[in-house]
Design an enzyme around this catalytic site. Structure first.
Site, PDB file in Angstrom:
ATOM      1  N   ARG A 147      -4.113   6.089  -2.869  1.00 39.36           N
ATOM      2  CA  ARG A 147      -4.597   5.993  -1.238  1.00 39.36           C
ATOM      3  C   ARG A 147      -6.683   6.674  -1.089  1.00 39.36           C
ATOM      4  NH1 ARG A 147       0.141   7.974   0.175  1.00 39.36           N
ATOM      5  NH2 ARG A 147       1.448   6.429   1.044  1.00 39.36           N
ATOM      6  N   LYS A 171       0.649  11.413   2.622  1.00 42.37           N
ATOM      7  CA  LYS A 171       0.412  11.278   3.946  1.00 42.37           C
ATOM      8  C   LYS A 171       1.213  12.278   5.068  1.00 42.37           C
ATOM      9  CE  LYS A 171      -0.297   6.700   5.094  1.00 42.37           C
ATOM     10  NZ  LYS A 171       0.572   4.927   5.456  1.00 42.37           N
ATOM     11  N   HIS A 240      -7.805  -0.041  -0.874  1.00 46.84           N
ATOM     12  CA  HIS A 240      -6.067  -0.739  -1.164  1.00 46.84           C
ATOM     13  C   HIS A 240      -5.521  -1.044  -2.091  1.00 46.84           C
ATOM     14  CE1 HIS A 240      -2.857   1.417   0.788  1.00 46.84           C
ATOM     15  NE2 HIS A 240      -2.419   1.401   1.000  1.00 46.84           N
ATOM     16  N   ARG A 243      -4.848  -0.043  -5.227  1.00 42.50           N
ATOM     17  CA  ARG A 243      -3.539   0.745  -5.514  1.00 42.50           C
ATOM     18  C   ARG A 243      -2.755  -0.597  -5.165  1.00 42.50           C
ATOM     19  NH1 ARG A 243      -0.574   5.163  -2.867  1.00 42.50           N
ATOM     20  NH2 ARG A 243       1.615   4.723  -1.700  1.00 42.50           N
ATOM     21  N   HIS A 266       5.520   6.465  -1.778  1.00 43.91           N
ATOM     22  CA  HIS A 266       5.577   5.699  -0.833  1.00 43.91           C
ATOM     23  C   HIS A 266       7.263   6.598  -0.177  1.00 43.91           C
ATOM     24  CE1 HIS A 266       4.498   1.676  -1.839  1.00 43.91           C
ATOM     25  NE2 HIS A 266       3.720   2.007  -0.850  1.00 43.91           N
ATOM     26  N   TYR A 275       5.839  -5.273  -4.076  1.00 44.30           N
ATOM     27  CA  TYR A 275       5.698  -5.785  -5.197  1.00 44.30           C
ATOM     28  C   TYR A 275       6.225  -6.430  -6.054  1.00 44.30           C
ATOM     29  CZ  TYR A 275       2.117  -2.522  -3.183  1.00 44.30           C
ATOM     30  OH  TYR A 275       1.184  -1.426  -2.596  1.00 44.30           O
TER      31      TYR A 275
END
Length: 296
Positions: A147, A171, A240, A243, A266, A275
């Site tokens: 990210r 995150k 993004h 990514r 994730h 995806y």
């Protein structure tokens, strides 16, 4: 009568904006006109869930998009909740009604030849520290799927040249390890050597500005956007996208979805599964293009 009282309720008690009031009023008026079919009397007591479902079907047949239909349904549901609160009706006929599914937008991505052309084109970058930084910044995002915030936070101490890995903080301060190739190791070393030669102010961060200060989100966005502008077919040109491109290429080339999940950081497999839809759409395009009877 009740429609006007409901709009007043939204304004006075719910403090909704005038824009929302107008939107709700338009939606309810459409519903009322459909139910009455030109008659003067609109009796909410006589309306049942089937009436609402027929109206939704009518909207879809008119070509109105699912997102707009759901917004109109939301207005009707709010209206009947209000009527139930006021004791006008006993049961809310809209409560059990579900709207149409909104198709998920597939993420934008670039294929490997396209991004390789962007990275390798010598005319894309200036022959100074900024040019070397921008080129390698784009390449590293594409190679790792990081990210934007994760790239900005990278420090020299996060690099393990011996193991060829990066320690990335994602995150909620969750850390993960991303491997890189020997070729990327050499590019990392080359970039750091140029940075340390050109930049006087020392900084712990891997990517810095000309004054040695760390990058900021808008700067990274502008770098990516400006260079992806050379791909005219690309709808979005944000960090993004790189990514998305990383994940799509990994799956297209046989990577296990759980491995891609871990590399992307994730928390659930559901975030990664989008995806697989991208790769399936690409397969469909390839089939329709290549099979002699696909279009017949």
């Amino acid at each position: 009568m009740w429609k006007e009282k409901f709009i007043q309720y939204l304004r006075v008690e719910k403090n909704y904006s005038s824009h929302t009031e107008i939107s709700y009023l338009d939606d309810l008026t459409q519903f009322e006109e459909f139910i009455t079919e030109g008659n003067d009397i609109f009796d909410p007591v006589r309306i049942d869930s089937d009436d609402i479902r027929v109206w939704l079907s009518h909207l879809m047949e008119q070509g109105i998009k699912a997102r707009s239909v759901n917004r109109k349904l939301s207005a009707v549901k709010s209206f009947f909740r209000y009527l139930k609160k006021k004791g006008v009706i006993v049961q809310n006929p809209a409560e059990s009604v579900t709207g149409p599914k909104v198709a998920k937008k597939l993420p934008s991505f670039v294929n490997d030849p396209e991004i390789t052309k962007v990275i390798d084109d010598p005319l894309e970058y200036s022959d100074d520290f900024r040019g070397h930084r921008d080129r390698f910044l784009i390449e590293l995002l594409y190679l790792t799927g990081m990210r934007r915030a994760e790239l900005i936070a990278l420090k020299d101490t996060d690099i393990d040249f011996g193991a060829c890995t990066l320690r990335v903080t994602g995150k909620r301060n969750k850390q993960r390890i991303i491997p890189f190739s020997d070729a990327t190791k050499e590019k990392l070393k080359e970039y750091i050597a140029i940075r340390d030669t050109e930049i006087e102010n020392k900084s712990p961060f891997l990517f810095v500005k000309e004054d040695g200060e760390p990058l900021y989100p808008k700067l990274v966005y502008n770098v990516i956007h400006n260079h992806l502008n050379s791909i005219p077919t690309l709808a979005k040109k944000s960090p993004h996208v790189l990514r998305h491109s990383f994940a799509t290429e990994m799956l297209n080339n046989g990577a296990e979805i759980n491995a891609v999940k871990e590399l992307l950081g994730h928390s659930s497999l559901a975030s990664t599964e989008v995806y697989t839809h991208v790769t399936f759409e690409e397969l469909k395009k390839a089939y329709q293009y290549a099979h002699p009877r696909a279009k017949k």
